[in-house]
Design a protein around this motif. Structure first.
Motif, PDB file in Angstrom:
ATOM      1  N   ALA A   9       0.986  -0.827   0.476  1.00  0.00           N
ATOM      2  CA  ALA A   9      -0.529   0.406   0.339  1.00  0.00           C
ATOM      3  C   ALA A   9       0.711   1.444  -0.223  1.00  0.00           C
ATOM      4  N   MET A  10       1.141   1.142   0.887  1.00  0.00           N
ATOM      5  CA  MET A  10       3.141   2.371   1.146  1.00  0.00           C
ATOM      6  C   MET A  10       3.513   2.920  -0.143  1.00  0.00           C
ATOM      7  N   GLY A  11       4.162   1.458  -1.155  1.00  0.00           N
ATOM      8  CA  GLY A  11       4.591   2.063  -2.631  1.00  0.00           C
ATOM      9  C   GLY A  11       3.844   2.582  -3.449  1.00  0.00           C
ATOM     10  N   ARG A  12       2.949   1.863  -3.571  1.00  0.00           N
ATOM     11  CA  ARG A  12       1.601   2.576  -5.169  1.00  0.00           C
ATOM     12  C   ARG A  12       0.802   3.783  -4.113  1.00  0.00           C
ATOM     13  N   TYR A  13       1.339   4.109  -3.135  1.00  0.00           N
ATOM     14  CA  TYR A  13       0.838   5.791  -2.423  1.00  0.00           C
ATOM     15  C   TYR A  13       1.763   6.026  -3.111  1.00  0.00           C
ATOM     16  N   GLY A  14       3.019   5.744  -2.943  1.00  0.00           N
ATOM     17  CA  GLY A  14       4.134   7.364  -3.043  1.00  0.00           C
ATOM     18  C   GLY A  14       4.804   6.994  -4.820  1.00  0.00           C
ATOM     19  N   GLY A  15       4.193   5.909  -5.137  1.00  0.00           N
ATOM     20  CA  GLY A  15       4.195   5.855  -6.120  1.00  0.00           C
ATOM     21  C   GLY A  15       3.894   6.946  -7.149  1.00  0.00           C
ATOM     22  N   ARG A  16       1.940   6.821  -6.623  1.00  0.00           N
ATOM     23  CA  ARG A  16       1.311   8.058  -7.477  1.00  0.00           C
ATOM     24  C   ARG A  16       1.818   9.990  -7.256  1.00  0.00           C
ATOM     25  N   LYS A  17       2.488   9.858  -6.040  1.00  0.00           N
ATOM     26  CA  LYS A  17       3.469  11.030  -5.687  1.00  0.00           C
ATOM     27  C   LYS A  17       4.551  11.142  -6.643  1.00  0.00           C
ATOM     28  N   GLY A  18       4.429  10.641  -7.301  1.00  0.00           N
ATOM     29  CA  GLY A  18       6.538  10.249  -8.753  1.00  0.00           C
ATOM     30  C   GLY A  18       7.724   9.806  -8.014  1.00  0.00           C
ATOM     31  N   ILE A  35       8.120  -2.561  -1.022  1.00  0.00           N
ATOM     32  CA  ILE A  35       7.701  -1.045  -1.496  1.00  0.00           C
ATOM     33  C   ILE A  35       8.016  -0.378  -3.019  1.00  0.00           C
ATOM     34  N   ASN A  36       9.067  -0.428  -3.445  1.00  0.00           N
ATOM     35  CA  ASN A  36       9.865   0.070  -5.149  1.00  0.00           C
ATOM     36  C   ASN A  36       8.675  -1.152  -6.071  1.00  0.00           C
ATOM     37  N   TYR A  37       8.909  -2.328  -6.059  1.00  0.00           N
ATOM     38  CA  TYR A  37       7.507  -3.090  -6.783  1.00  0.00           C
ATOM     39  C   TYR A  37       6.439  -2.293  -7.326  1.00  0.00           C
ATOM     40  N   ALA A  38       5.663  -2.185  -6.019  1.00  0.00           N
ATOM     41  CA  ALA A  38       4.483  -1.277  -5.994  1.00  0.00           C
ATOM     42  C   ALA A  38       4.538  -0.412  -6.347  1.00  0.00           C
ATOM     43  N   SER A  39       5.828   0.800  -5.967  1.00  0.00           N
ATOM     44  CA  SER A  39       5.360   2.273  -7.128  1.00  0.00           C
ATOM     45  C   SER A  39       4.777   2.142  -8.314  1.00  0.00           C
ATOM     46  N   TYR A  40       5.531   0.652  -8.501  1.00  0.00           N
ATOM     47  CA  TYR A  40       5.076   1.084 -10.247  1.00  0.00           C
ATOM     48  C   TYR A  40       3.514   0.243 -10.694  1.00  0.00           C
ATOM     49  N   MET A  41       2.482   0.273  -9.548  1.00  0.00           N
ATOM     50  CA  MET A  41       1.105   0.159  -9.826  1.00  0.00           C
ATOM     51  C   MET A  41       0.402   1.609 -10.190  1.00  0.00           C
ATOM     52  N   ARG A  42      -0.700   1.660 -10.539  1.00  0.00           N
ATOM     53  CA  ARG A  42      -1.917   2.298 -10.520  1.00  0.00           C
ATOM     54  C   ARG A  42      -2.630   2.033  -9.633  1.00  0.00           C
ATOM     55  N   LYS A  43      -3.735   3.709  -9.164  1.00  0.00           N
ATOM     56  CA  LYS A  43      -4.513   3.575  -7.964  1.00  0.00           C
ATOM     57  C   LYS A  43      -5.502   1.823  -7.704  1.00  0.00           C
ATOM     58  N   LYS A  44      -5.763   2.335  -9.481  1.00  0.00           N
ATOM     59  CA  LYS A  44      -6.744   1.230  -9.351  1.00  0.00           C
ATOM     60  C   LYS A  44      -6.684   0.107  -9.477  1.00  0.00           C
ATOM     61  N   ASP A  45      -5.489  -0.185  -9.158  1.00  0.00           N
ATOM     62  CA  ASP A  45      -4.420  -1.731  -9.141  1.00  0.00           C
ATOM     63  C   ASP A  45      -4.529  -2.556  -7.824  1.00  0.00           C
ATOM     64  N   ASP A  46      -5.604  -3.457  -7.878  1.00  0.00           N
ATOM     65  CA  ASP A  46      -5.357  -4.229  -7.017  1.00  0.00           C
ATOM     66  C   ASP A  46      -4.362  -4.820  -5.935  1.00  0.00           C
ATOM     67  N   VAL A  47      -3.718  -4.353  -4.674  1.00  0.00           N
ATOM     68  CA  VAL A  47      -2.889  -4.970  -3.796  1.00  0.00           C
ATOM     69  C   VAL A  47      -2.953  -5.634  -2.643  1.00  0.00           C
ATOM     70  N   VAL A  48      -3.992  -5.984  -2.528  1.00  0.00           N
ATOM     71  CA  VAL A  48      -4.770  -6.751  -1.797  1.00  0.00           C
ATOM     72  C   VAL A  48      -4.392  -7.926  -1.658  1.00  0.00           C
ATOM     73  N   LEU A  49      -5.128  -8.270  -2.335  1.00  0.00           N
ATOM     74  CA  LEU A  49      -5.134 -10.034  -3.056  1.00  0.00           C
ATOM     75  C   LEU A  49      -3.524 -10.245  -3.615  1.00  0.00           C
ATOM     76  N   SER A  50      -3.099  -9.201  -4.386  1.00  0.00           N
ATOM     77  CA  SER A  50      -1.601  -9.278  -5.140  1.00  0.00           C
ATOM     78  C   SER A  50      -0.717  -9.804  -3.905  1.00  0.00           C
ATOM     79  N   GLY A  51      -0.708  -9.114  -3.263  1.00  0.00           N
ATOM     80  CA  GLY A  51       0.200  -9.179  -1.893  1.00  0.00           C
ATOM     81  C   GLY A  51       0.531 -10.949  -1.334  1.00  0.00           C
ATOM     82  N   LEU A  52      -1.181 -10.950  -1.261  1.00  0.00           N
ATOM     83  CA  LEU A  52      -1.170 -12.412  -0.455  1.00  0.00           C
ATOM     84  C   LEU A  52      -0.837 -13.450  -1.144  1.00  0.00           C
ATOM     85  N   THR A  53      -1.687 -12.869  -2.656  1.00  0.00           N
ATOM     86  CA  THR A  53      -0.640 -14.049  -3.295  1.00  0.00           C
ATOM     87  C   THR A  53       0.259 -14.440  -3.340  1.00  0.00           C
TER      88      THR A  53
END
Ligand code: PFF
Length: 531
Positions: free
Chosen positions: A64-73, A268-286
């Motif tokens: 979640a933190m990575g994706r949020y940070g990615g949205r701030k570039g 954190i780094n890998y998730a920062s290349y995702m978009r806001k609408k991309d799922d992180v919860v199920l992906s993380g668990l998978t």
């Protein structure tokens, strides 16, 4: 904005990349080594507890933190933790999120090249263990081969090219580095993602072949108790009395972090290349579930079981630890089985694949950090990362006697700092950013909800667990390590080396902060993220 915009190609791609980072030598070598050292079945209860209380919840927080940070570039741990943790303290503690992957890479890629080297040797006739000798002689010759090959018998011995053996290590190392750099250079989607997409299934098939071979091993005619079932029992029968041993809990939690790549700054780094609408919860668990499958169902069933069937309980007195089972004991087992050389080649090549998908994930955070901090072009940043990592590799390779430098970096960076960074992440996510906001952030685009109990776990239980670990470190472990530094100059120098790397990363962070402020970016996370 980020100068070099990169994105994952597909959802499956990012899951496989994170799973690729997670599944590695930790699953096949470190896990059985830790389990054996901590009483086999005794290890599993602390292990699964740590998975539930630390690995899975902190993994979600990192996604979640990575994706949020990615949205701030932002894509690096210092920048992202600065934003989430609202300021300098979190930002500079975030340096650990680059140090850990980079520091682990210094030695990890070397082990990766041992795997490639062993695979090549098995393809060309094996490592020369003569069947028919007493087992103890065979173990001795396998250990001697390992010591020569890895240079653990003397500093600088790896670079002695007079024997053909050493040069095979150097060739394997050069090939391994070229593969890593090439894939890194090809970029996130074209390099890492594409590679993981075929390497992960290939690895699964190879691991399955070795597993089936091991589970169908016949019992020793002279020792019928040395059979597969008893081997499995050694690993899986719980021993309740060991539960009170804090050492087993520390080892289990450390294994969970190392194995899941949680607490490293990688997710954190890998998730920062995702978009806001991309799922992180199920992906993380998978991704975590994939890692556990490889760790428990493959790593946990192959090595110890095979070693037990051939060697019985004497297994506990054999070369243990992370490398003992995989590199010294298993070759003896391969020497005894029909098609042993083919199985040996498959085993070590499978380890090599597992390792390379992990080592790539150690380089990418460093690359992203350097690009982000300096504004360098990709090509130049790759060159700088390669230069720094080669210095680290050369250092570990030269001071190879007893693998002291490797072990020292693994202790401080790959064990202790992980706990510190995990605690920082936990506090930043659960307390500074705020657990409610954090969970809400994680739920954007999510295909499943994080069960409510995990809010409580992330906010209270995980930090309490981590504080307890830190306390144990400070009370029981660090004093021993520090005492050892006094007596062992090689280990002491390794710690200086780590400090030097930290200094470099701190300076880079300061340079980055100045640039980001000059660009008017929300460095201290005062504004909400844009979509
Ligand atoms: N998770 C990897 C393994 O189990 O081998 C190790 C690892 C990956 C360590 C990524 C550090 C890292 F940054």
């Amino acid at each position: 904005m980020s100068e070099n915009k990169q994105q994952w190609g597909s959802r499956l791609g990012v899951i496989l990349a994170v799973a690729g980072s997670a599944v590695g030598l930790g699953n096949f070598l470190r896990f059985p080594g830790q389990a054996a050292a901590n009483g086999g079945g005794a290890f599993m209860i602390p292990y699964f507890t740590a998975l539930l209380l630390l690995g899975i919840p902190l993994g979600w927080a990192e996604w979640a933190m990575g994706r949020y940070g990615g949205r701030k570039g932002f894509h690096s741990a210092p920048a992202i933790l600065g934003v989430m943790g609202k300021g300098k303290i979190a930002r500079y503690l975030g340096v650990l999120g680059v140090l850990i992957p980079l520091g682990v890479y210094f030695y990890y890629v070397l082990i990766e090249s041992w795997c490639l080297g062993y695979a090549l040797k098995y393809l060309t006739g094996g490592i020369g263990i003569a069947d028919g000798q007493p087992i103890s002689d065979q173990i001795a010759s396998s250990s001697a081969h390992f010591a020569t090959y890895t240079g653990s018998k003397g500093d600088g011995s790896v670079f002695d090219l007079s024997g053909g053996l050493m040069s095979t290590l150097l060739v394997a190392f050069v090939l391994t580095v070229i593969a890593n750099v090439w894939l890194l250079f090809r970029g996130l989607s074209g390099g890492i993602e594409t590679f993981c997409k075929w390497a992960m299934p290939a690895m699964a098939v190879f691991a399955l072949i070795v597993l089936v071979r091991v589970l169908t091993l016949p019992a020793d005619a002279t020792n019928p108790d040395q059979n597969v079932v008893n081997g499995l029992a050694y690993m899986w029968n719980p021993q309740w009395d060991k539960l009170g041993d804090p050492g087993a809990w520390m080892a289990a939690a450390g294994q969970i972090f190392f194995s899941l790549s949680v607490g490293f700054g990688v997710i954190i780094n890998y998730a920062s290349y995702m978009r806001k609408k991309d799922d992180v919860v199920l992906s993380g668990l998978t991704a975590s579930a994939t890692n556990e499958y490889f760790e428990v169902a493959m790593g946990g069933l192959i090595t110890l079981t095979a070693a037990f069937v051939f060697l019985g309980l004497s297994l506990t007195t054999l070369p243990g630890g992370t490398f003992g089972l995989g590199f010294q004991t298993l070759p003896v087992v391969f020497a005894h089985m029909p098609l042993g050389n083919a199985i040996g080649a498959i085993w070590f090549f499978m380890l090599f694949l597992a390792a390379i998908t992990s080592s790539l994930s150690m380089l990418q955070p460093t690359l992203a950090f350097i690009e982000e901090a300096t504004g360098m072009k990709r090509r130049a940043a790759v060159a700088l990362v390669v230069g720094i990592s080669l210095i680290g590799n050369a250092y570990v390779m030269w001071f190879s006697k007893d693998l002291t430098v490797l072990g020292t970096i693994d202790d401080w960076v790959g064990t202790f700092f992980i706990v510190v960074l995990a605690l920082v992440q936990c506090i930043v996510f659960g307390w500074v950013f705020g657990i409610d906001r954090g969970i809400e952030e994680a739920h954007h685009g999510a295909q499943m909800r994080i069960p409510k109990v995990f809010q409580f776990i992330i906010k209270y239980v995980s930090p309490a667990f981590l504080l307890w670990m830190l306390f144990n470190f400070v009370r029981d472990v660090l004093p021993k390590w520090i005492e050892n530094l006094g007596a062992n100059p090689t280990a002491r120098n390794a710690v200086f080396f780590i400090l030097l790397v930290i200094l470099f990363l701190v300076v880079m962070t300061a340079i980055g902060e100045k640039r980001w402020r000059a660009q008017g970016r929300d460095v201290d996370g005062q504004l909400p993220a844009q979509d």
